[in-house]
Write a protein that holds these residues in place. Sequence first.
Motif, PDB file in Angstrom:
ATOM      1  N   PHE A  68      10.503  31.878 -73.601  1.00 44.80           N
ATOM      2  CA  PHE A  68      10.801  30.518 -74.029  1.00 44.80           C
ATOM      3  C   PHE A  68      11.511  30.535 -75.380  1.00 44.80           C
ATOM      4  O   PHE A  68      10.991  30.064 -76.381  1.00 44.80           O
ATOM      5  CB  PHE A  68       9.464  29.749 -74.110  1.00 44.80           C
ATOM      6  CG  PHE A  68       9.571  28.257 -73.995  1.00 44.80           C
ATOM      7  CD1 PHE A  68       9.999  27.658 -72.823  1.00 44.80           C
ATOM      8  CD2 PHE A  68       9.210  27.442 -75.061  1.00 44.80           C
ATOM      9  CE1 PHE A  68      10.059  26.269 -72.713  1.00 44.80           C
ATOM     10  CE2 PHE A  68       9.268  26.053 -74.967  1.00 44.80           C
ATOM     11  CZ  PHE A  68       9.700  25.467 -73.786  1.00 44.80           C
ATOM     12  N   SER A 123       2.804  28.112 -77.858  1.00 44.29           N
ATOM     13  CA  SER A 123       3.727  28.310 -76.744  1.00 44.29           C
ATOM     14  C   SER A 123       4.669  27.129 -76.545  1.00 44.29           C
ATOM     15  O   SER A 123       4.927  26.724 -75.420  1.00 44.29           O
ATOM     16  CB  SER A 123       2.904  28.564 -75.469  1.00 44.29           C
ATOM     17  OG  SER A 123       3.693  29.178 -74.476  1.00 44.29           O
ATOM     18  N   GLY A 124       5.141  26.585 -77.653  1.00 45.96           N
ATOM     19  CA  GLY A 124       6.037  25.432 -77.531  1.00 45.96           C
ATOM     20  C   GLY A 124       5.381  24.305 -76.766  1.00 45.96           C
ATOM     21  O   GLY A 124       6.043  23.572 -76.029  1.00 45.96           O
ATOM     22  N   THR A 126       3.849  20.900 -75.916  1.00 45.37           N
ATOM     23  CA  THR A 126       3.967  19.504 -76.345  1.00 45.37           C
ATOM     24  C   THR A 126       2.586  18.855 -76.432  1.00 45.37           C
ATOM     25  O   THR A 126       1.765  19.008 -75.525  1.00 45.37           O
ATOM     26  CB  THR A 126       4.831  18.732 -75.316  1.00 45.37           C
ATOM     27  OG1 THR A 126       6.102  19.375 -75.242  1.00 45.37           O
ATOM     28  CG2 THR A 126       4.981  17.284 -75.702  1.00 45.37           C
ATOM     29  N   ARG A 131      -3.172  16.262 -72.264  1.00 47.63           N
ATOM     30  CA  ARG A 131      -3.641  17.578 -72.731  1.00 47.63           C
ATOM     31  C   ARG A 131      -4.703  17.447 -73.803  1.00 47.63           C
ATOM     32  O   ARG A 131      -5.584  18.307 -73.901  1.00 47.63           O
ATOM     33  CB  ARG A 131      -2.463  18.414 -73.236  1.00 47.63           C
ATOM     34  CG  ARG A 131      -1.565  18.888 -72.111  1.00 47.63           C
ATOM     35  CD  ARG A 131      -0.367  19.626 -72.646  1.00 47.63           C
ATOM     36  NE  ARG A 131       0.515  20.082 -71.583  1.00 47.63           N
ATOM     37  CZ  ARG A 131       1.802  20.322 -71.725  1.00 47.63           C
ATOM     38  NH1 ARG A 131       2.383  20.152 -72.916  1.00 47.63           N
ATOM     39  NH2 ARG A 131       2.532  20.732 -70.718  1.00 47.63           N
ATOM     40  N   GLN A 171       9.966  24.007 -64.960  1.00 50.40           N
ATOM     41  CA  GLN A 171       8.930  25.015 -65.141  1.00 50.40           C
ATOM     42  C   GLN A 171       7.575  24.410 -64.759  1.00 50.40           C
ATOM     43  O   GLN A 171       7.250  23.288 -65.164  1.00 50.40           O
ATOM     44  CB  GLN A 171       8.894  25.462 -66.605  1.00 50.40           C
ATOM     45  CG  GLN A 171       7.876  26.557 -66.840  1.00 50.40           C
ATOM     46  CD  GLN A 171       7.804  26.971 -68.295  1.00 50.40           C
ATOM     47  OE1 GLN A 171       8.043  26.175 -69.191  1.00 50.40           O
ATOM     48  NE2 GLN A 171       7.458  28.215 -68.530  1.00 50.40           N
ATOM     49  N   SER A 174       4.959  22.120 -67.016  1.00 54.91           N
ATOM     50  CA  SER A 174       5.614  21.709 -68.264  1.00 54.91           C
ATOM     51  C   SER A 174       5.795  20.197 -68.299  1.00 54.91           C
ATOM     52  O   SER A 174       5.645  19.509 -67.280  1.00 54.91           O
ATOM     53  CB  SER A 174       6.981  22.386 -68.376  1.00 54.91           C
ATOM     54  OG  SER A 174       7.839  21.887 -67.361  1.00 54.91           O
ATOM     55  N   THR A 175       6.169  19.695 -69.451  1.00 53.56           N
ATOM     56  CA  THR A 175       6.464  18.268 -69.554  1.00 53.56           C
ATOM     57  C   THR A 175       7.730  17.925 -68.751  1.00 53.56           C
ATOM     58  O   THR A 175       7.873  16.797 -68.294  1.00 53.56           O
ATOM     59  CB  THR A 175       6.628  17.842 -71.025  1.00 53.56           C
ATOM     60  OG1 THR A 175       7.464  18.790 -71.684  1.00 53.56           O
ATOM     61  CG2 THR A 175       5.292  17.761 -71.732  1.00 53.56           C
ATOM     62  N   ASP A 216      12.974  21.698 -72.012  1.00 57.26           N
ATOM     63  CA  ASP A 216      13.067  21.430 -73.448  1.00 57.26           C
ATOM     64  C   ASP A 216      14.472  21.766 -73.961  1.00 57.26           C
ATOM     65  O   ASP A 216      14.970  22.880 -73.732  1.00 57.26           O
ATOM     66  CB  ASP A 216      12.033  22.264 -74.213  1.00 57.26           C
ATOM     67  CG  ASP A 216      10.613  21.903 -73.845  1.00 57.26           C
ATOM     68  OD1 ASP A 216      10.372  21.554 -72.659  1.00 57.26           O
ATOM     69  OD2 ASP A 216       9.726  21.963 -74.708  1.00 57.26           O
TER      70      ASP A 216
HETATM   71  N1  GLN Z   1       7.144  21.795 -74.241  1.00 60.36           N
HETATM   72  C1  GLN Z   1       6.929  21.895 -72.838  1.00 60.36           C
HETATM   73  C2  GLN Z   1       5.493  21.589 -72.524  1.00 60.36           C
HETATM   74  O1  GLN Z   1       4.687  21.567 -73.382  1.00 60.36           O
HETATM   75  C3  GLN Z   1       7.276  23.268 -72.288  1.00 60.36           C
HETATM   76  C4  GLN Z   1       6.533  24.366 -72.955  1.00 60.36           C
HETATM   77  C5  GLN Z   1       6.747  25.759 -72.392  1.00 60.36           C
HETATM   78  O2  GLN Z   1       7.186  25.938 -71.297  1.00 60.36           O
HETATM   79  N2  GLN Z   1       6.444  26.762 -73.131  1.00 60.36           N
HETATM   80  O3  GLN Z   1       5.157  21.351 -71.412  1.00 60.36           O
END
Ligand code: GLN
Length: 284
Positions: A68, A123-124, A126, A131, A171, A174-175, A216
């Motif tokens: 990512f 992990s990025g 959101t 959540r 993905q 994911s969001t 994203d």
């Molecule tokens: N930001 C997106 C989410 O939280 C994707 C994060 C990711 O795939 N690492 O769903």
Amino acid sequence: MKKMLRIMSLLFVIAAVIFAAGCAEKGGEGAAEGAAEENAPVGETSNTGGNASTEEMPTYIVGTEAQFPPFEIVDSKGNVIGFDVDLMNAIAEDQGFKVQYLDQDFAGLIPALQTGNIDIIASGMTISDEREEQVDFSEPYITAGLALAVPVDNEEIKSIDDLKGKTVSVQTGSTGFIKAEELKKAGVIAEIKDFPHVNEAIEEVKIGGADAMINDLPVTEAFIAAQPGVIKIVGEPLNSESYGFAVRTGNTELLQKINTGLENVKSSGKYDELLTNLPKYMEE
Ligand code: GLN
């Protein structure tokens, strides 16, 4: 292309800096107790430093899906690197703990946190209400948002308004996946194809198995930078999202460490320094 790439990277960094500047107002109190200000590097895997104080430090397992970029990727030596890693390492250094990264699928991160296999998600991820019911999030550490991408030679899809009857890849978990589900429920898109990793969702677009991809924005930009001429971003960003680090619900001790560390890293200027390094993970 290279120039364009640099401009895009720069735009992202500028946006992130503006956001960081806004947040910095909140932070700024003096050093937390036990904060180590020396510049000893915190490795991306558990630290093997031999001094006594290092040995007493707790080690937390950080779960991440390291495909990512620019937030987390695996380098040629097999180390997990990226902005999230740099930031988490800086927080760990500030707060006197060690971290060990565990690379796994994104959709499995929250379950892994809940069962105790990992202690932190970096992990990025959101921050969302849904959540928040399953984990506790730190203060936001960067903003991003979703974007739509299509094959470079596609002239038909210019925004989500053109997705009627189309197939969209995303993905799993994911969001972007959630957004696609909303669009499907609203009768816009016809089919969703989801994959554990973003590059697989891109591949699906490339081979014609999907008409578009939702993901994203900075991550799609990074993939385009690394592999130009496959997909392009179209339309405006679909929304704005904030990333946070997650801990198990009720793990206030660790959450406090992360939040205090984040404040310190921001007020010391380290955060801004890490942001300037971020574009280097775009072209990996
Ligand atoms: N930001 C997106 C989410 O939280 C994707 C994060 C990711 O795939 N690492 O769903």
